[in-house]
Motif scaffolding. Structure first.
Motif, mmCIF file in Angstrom:
data_model
loop_
_atom_site.group_PDB
_atom_site.id
_atom_site.type_symbol
_atom_site.label_atom_id
_atom_site.label_comp_id
_atom_site.label_asym_id
_atom_site.label_seq_id
_atom_site.Cartn_x
_atom_site.Cartn_y
_atom_site.Cartn_z
ATOM 1 N N GLY A 141 0.653 -1.249 -0.107
ATOM 2 C CA GLY A 141 -0.035 0.073 -0.030
ATOM 3 C C GLY A 141 0.622 1.165 -0.175
ATOM 4 O O GLY A 141 0.170 2.415 -0.141
ATOM 5 N N GLN A 142 2.119 1.293 0.115
ATOM 6 C CA GLN A 142 2.899 2.334 0.052
ATOM 7 C C GLN A 142 4.189 2.149 -0.611
ATOM 8 O O GLN A 142 5.001 1.283 -0.463
ATOM 9 C CB GLN A 142 3.245 2.924 1.544
ATOM 10 C CG GLN A 142 4.206 3.990 1.432
ATOM 11 C CD GLN A 142 4.077 4.896 2.811
ATOM 12 O OE1 GLN A 142 3.248 5.160 3.426
ATOM 13 N NE2 GLN A 142 5.296 5.255 3.444
ATOM 14 N N PHE A 143 4.672 3.121 -1.354
ATOM 15 C CA PHE A 143 5.819 3.357 -1.955
ATOM 16 C C PHE A 143 6.648 4.534 -1.864
ATOM 17 O O PHE A 143 6.055 5.519 -1.752
ATOM 18 C CB PHE A 143 5.588 3.053 -3.619
ATOM 19 C CG PHE A 143 6.669 3.301 -4.531
ATOM 20 C CD1 PHE A 143 7.706 2.597 -4.787
ATOM 21 C CD2 PHE A 143 6.954 4.719 -5.116
ATOM 22 C CE1 PHE A 143 8.918 2.769 -5.569
ATOM 23 C CE2 PHE A 143 7.860 5.071 -5.901
ATOM 24 C CZ PHE A 143 8.791 3.902 -6.411
ATOM 25 N N LYS A 144 8.009 4.106 -1.563
ATOM 26 C CA LYS A 144 8.677 5.557 -1.389
ATOM 27 C C LYS A 144 9.957 5.516 -1.855
ATOM 28 O O LYS A 144 10.724 4.487 -1.842
ATOM 29 C CB LYS A 144 8.993 5.674 0.262
ATOM 30 C CG LYS A 144 9.840 6.950 0.718
ATOM 31 C CD LYS A 144 9.789 7.070 2.377
ATOM 32 C CE LYS A 144 10.449 8.406 2.618
ATOM 33 N NZ LYS A 144 10.717 8.178 4.203
ATOM 34 N N LYS A 145 10.643 6.453 -2.901
ATOM 35 C CA LYS A 145 11.729 6.370 -3.535
ATOM 36 C C LYS A 145 12.235 7.759 -3.906
ATOM 37 O O LYS A 145 11.248 8.580 -4.047
ATOM 38 C CB LYS A 145 11.771 5.402 -4.723
ATOM 39 C CG LYS A 145 13.118 5.228 -5.253
ATOM 40 C CD LYS A 145 12.913 4.240 -6.637
ATOM 41 C CE LYS A 145 14.238 3.832 -7.355
ATOM 42 N NZ LYS A 145 14.017 2.967 -8.498
ATOM 43 N N TRP A 146 13.612 7.987 -3.855
ATOM 44 C CA TRP A 146 14.176 9.109 -4.259
ATOM 45 C C TRP A 146 14.449 9.150 -5.915
ATOM 46 O O TRP A 146 14.965 8.089 -6.130
ATOM 47 C CB TRP A 146 15.507 9.424 -3.540
ATOM 48 C CG TRP A 146 16.100 10.824 -3.612
ATOM 49 C CD1 TRP A 146 15.790 11.865 -3.203
ATOM 50 C CD2 TRP A 146 16.762 10.950 -4.717
ATOM 51 N NE1 TRP A 146 16.583 12.972 -3.663
ATOM 52 C CE2 TRP A 146 17.135 12.382 -4.867
ATOM 53 C CE3 TRP A 146 17.404 10.608 -5.885
ATOM 54 C CZ2 TRP A 146 18.042 13.261 -5.779
ATOM 55 C CZ3 TRP A 146 18.391 11.286 -6.756
ATOM 56 C CH2 TRP A 146 18.694 12.483 -6.810
ATOM 57 N N PHE A 147 13.822 10.162 -6.511
ATOM 58 C CA PHE A 147 14.257 10.168 -7.921
ATOM 59 C C PHE A 147 14.694 11.348 -8.373
ATOM 60 O O PHE A 147 14.588 12.264 -7.750
ATOM 61 C CB PHE A 147 12.742 10.154 -8.543
ATOM 62 C CG PHE A 147 12.070 8.791 -8.683
ATOM 63 C CD1 PHE A 147 12.619 7.828 -9.514
ATOM 64 C CD2 PHE A 147 11.125 8.643 -7.827
ATOM 65 C CE1 PHE A 147 11.768 6.711 -9.300
ATOM 66 C CE2 PHE A 147 10.432 7.309 -7.697
ATOM 67 C CZ PHE A 147 10.750 6.370 -8.433
ATOM 68 N N LEU A 148 15.692 11.387 -9.458
ATOM 69 C CA LEU A 148 15.651 12.769 -10.383
ATOM 70 C C LEU A 148 14.429 12.909 -10.986
ATOM 71 O O LEU A 148 13.436 12.286 -10.664
ATOM 72 C CB LEU A 148 16.850 12.324 -11.335
ATOM 73 C CG LEU A 148 18.321 12.212 -10.664
ATOM 74 C CD1 LEU A 148 19.159 11.416 -11.681
ATOM 75 C CD2 LEU A 148 18.875 13.346 -10.130
#
Length: 204
Positions: A141-148
């Protein structure tokens, strides 16, 4: 049992190649780094062999097996896994589950079919590569990531509501066919109920 054999069968994601249309060797090469178990559907076999990759298992219907029996010797120790009715995906996944693999990268599956995979997610971690986009499921139910700065595709049943939090702020997105969002550099959090999939461009 050698340590190589142990890694090959238990720890690294297997690679299941169903179709090579729109896929280059350069895209697949990083996935081969740890010598994964490699399953290839019959139509993709000639191209994969031309790449110089050793195939472990060819998913093949009976007529293909009979007319390509020479591959068992030329590509030894390759084996055939019998398929009926064109069910290459189903047979490949059942084999991986039965042989205790924990994860698989699937190459050449139409992303519109990812929902068919959801019953298998209890047994396998699955990533689908469709052209330049890599799709992965969010099961908790949750996604978290650092992106350019990039674009992401949100893929879920039509009408699904997802909450997207980016450095720019929060918004609720209703998923429709091919819903893309632009994300700014920084951490992106996406929340939703049930399983949803995220598509990430791999050539970015």
């Amino acid at each position: 049992m050698s340590s190589h054999h142990f890694v090959k069968e238990q720890q690294e994601p297997a690679l299941l190649i169903l179709d090579t249309a729109g896929i280059s060797f350069e895209q697949i090469a990083p996935l081969l780094e740890w010598v994964p178990t490699l399953l290839v559907a019959q139509e993709a076999v000639p191209l994969v062999i031309s790449w110089g990759i050793k195939i472990d298992l060819i998913l093949a219907e009976m007529d293909f097996q009979q007319s390509h029996y020479h591959l068992l010797e030329e590509q030894y120790p390759v084996k055939f896994l019998g398929v009926q009715g064109g069910k290459f995906l189903d047979e490949g996944l059942q084999y991986l589950i039965a042989s205790k693999h924990g994860a698989v990268n699937i190459i050449g599956l139409d992303h519109l079919r990812v929902f068919e995979l959801e019953p298998m997610l209890e047994f396998l971690d699955i990533v689908v590569w469709d052209g330049p986009i890599r799709y992965f499921p969010i099961k908790n139910g949750q996604f978290k990531k650092w992106f350019l700065d990039t674009s992401l595709q949100l893929h879920a049943p039509e009408g699904t509501l997802l909450e997207v939090q980016t450095p720019e702020g929060n918004e609720i997105v209703q998923v429709k066919h091919a819903t893309f969002i632009e994300v700014q550099e920084g951490t992106t959090i996406i929340k939703g109920k049930g399983i949803f999939w995220i598509g990430e461009f791999m050539n970015a």
